[in-house]
Design an enzyme around this catalytic site. Structure first.
Site, PDB file in Angstrom:
ATOM      1  N   CYS A 256      13.864   6.775  10.737  1.00  0.00           N
ATOM      2  CA  CYS A 256      12.734   6.931  11.506  1.00  0.00           C
ATOM      3  C   CYS A 256      12.471   8.174  12.537  1.00  0.00           C
ATOM      4  O   CYS A 256      13.494   8.182  13.295  1.00  0.00           O
ATOM      5  CB  CYS A 256      12.374   5.541  12.538  1.00  0.00           C
ATOM      6  SG  CYS A 256      11.089   5.682  13.540  1.00  0.00           S
TER       7      CYS A 256
ATOM      8  N   ASP B 181       2.718  15.948  21.129  1.00  0.00           N
ATOM      9  CA  ASP B 181       2.490  16.295  19.479  1.00  0.00           C
ATOM     10  C   ASP B 181       3.027  17.300  19.029  1.00  0.00           C
ATOM     11  O   ASP B 181       2.364  18.397  19.618  1.00  0.00           O
ATOM     12  CB  ASP B 181       1.309  15.665  19.087  1.00  0.00           C
ATOM     13  CG  ASP B 181       1.215  15.314  17.678  1.00  0.00           C
ATOM     14  OD1 ASP B 181       0.816  13.974  17.391  1.00  0.00           O
ATOM     15  OD2 ASP B 181       1.265  16.073  16.844  1.00  0.00           O
TER      16      ASP B 181
ATOM     17  N   GLY C 260      -4.477   6.291   7.971  1.00  0.00           N
ATOM     18  CA  GLY C 260      -3.578   7.515   8.069  1.00  0.00           C
ATOM     19  C   GLY C 260      -2.523   7.701   9.006  1.00  0.00           C
ATOM     20  O   GLY C 260      -1.914   8.701   9.564  1.00  0.00           O
TER      21      GLY C 260
ATOM     22  N   THR D 125       1.004   7.932   9.651  1.00  0.00           N
ATOM     23  CA  THR D 125       2.118   8.839   8.862  1.00  0.00           C
ATOM     24  C   THR D 125       3.668   8.365   9.490  1.00  0.00           C
ATOM     25  O   THR D 125       4.713   8.604   8.649  1.00  0.00           O
ATOM     26  CB  THR D 125       1.812  10.120   8.901  1.00  0.00           C
ATOM     27  OG1 THR D 125       1.808  10.759  10.364  1.00  0.00           O
ATOM     28  CG2 THR D 125       0.557  10.869   8.120  1.00  0.00           C
TER      29      THR D 125
ATOM     30  N   HIS E  50       2.970   4.232  17.997  1.00  0.00           N
ATOM     31  CA  HIS E  50       2.624   5.149  18.914  1.00  0.00           C
ATOM     32  C   HIS E  50       1.074   5.228  19.242  1.00  0.00           C
ATOM     33  O   HIS E  50       0.249   4.765  18.203  1.00  0.00           O
ATOM     34  CB  HIS E  50       2.981   6.369  18.281  1.00  0.00           C
ATOM     35  CG  HIS E  50       2.461   6.729  16.842  1.00  0.00           C
ATOM     36  ND1 HIS E  50       2.980   6.399  15.798  1.00  0.00           N
ATOM     37  CD2 HIS E  50       1.552   7.809  16.389  1.00  0.00           C
ATOM     38  CE1 HIS E  50       2.313   6.717  14.798  1.00  0.00           C
ATOM     39  NE2 HIS E  50       1.502   7.531  15.199  1.00  0.00           N
TER      40      HIS E  50
END
Ligand code: 5GP
Ligand code: ZN
Length: 114
Positions: free
Chosen positions: A4, A30, A93, A95, A100
């Protein structure tokens, strides 16, 4: 959890630009920002997605939202506003399958995610 990405970031095995950290959660920038400010806030406990939030772990989510408000204020996003997004599952979506919350701000956001 093995393999992970976000558990590896928590463990320090993958570098990240940390914005905030405590015993329960970590906030970092990010790697592919979709807005001038794009921060991810994650629980240190591996929870796969919003779909795995339960009565037993929802205190972690409440804590994260308290910190989201503080982080957004510290980042100067409070006055103009910002967006908090959590993609859950393939159709949304998602991913990275570690819960989060995206904090997006610093521009006028459209009706798409960013
Ligand atoms: P999702 O698409 O699952 O909602 O969001 C995953 C987010 O994680 C994406 O915005 C992606 O850019 C970000 N991301 C993926 N890998 C990494 C990484 O190694 N470091 C950082 N800082 N962000 C990552
Ligand atoms: Zn994880």
């Amino acid at each position: 959890m093995a393999d992970c990405i976000f558990c590896k970031i928590i463990a320090g095995e993958i570098p990240s630009t940390k914005v905030y950290e405590d015993d329960v959660c970590l906030a970092f920038r990010d790697i592919a920002p979709q807005a001038p400010t794009h921060i991810l806030v994650i629980p240190k406990q591996h929870i796969a997605s919003v779909a795995e939030i339960t009565a037993e772990n929802s205190n972690v989510v409440a804590h994260i939202f308290e910190k989201i408000a503080q982080i957004a204020k510290a980042e100067g996003l409070e006055e103009d506003g910002y967006r908090v997004v959590s993609n859950c599952g393939d159709a949304a979506g998602q991913t990275v399958h570690h819960l989060h919350f995206h904090i997006l701000g610093g521009k006028t956001l459209t009706l798409t995610m960013a």
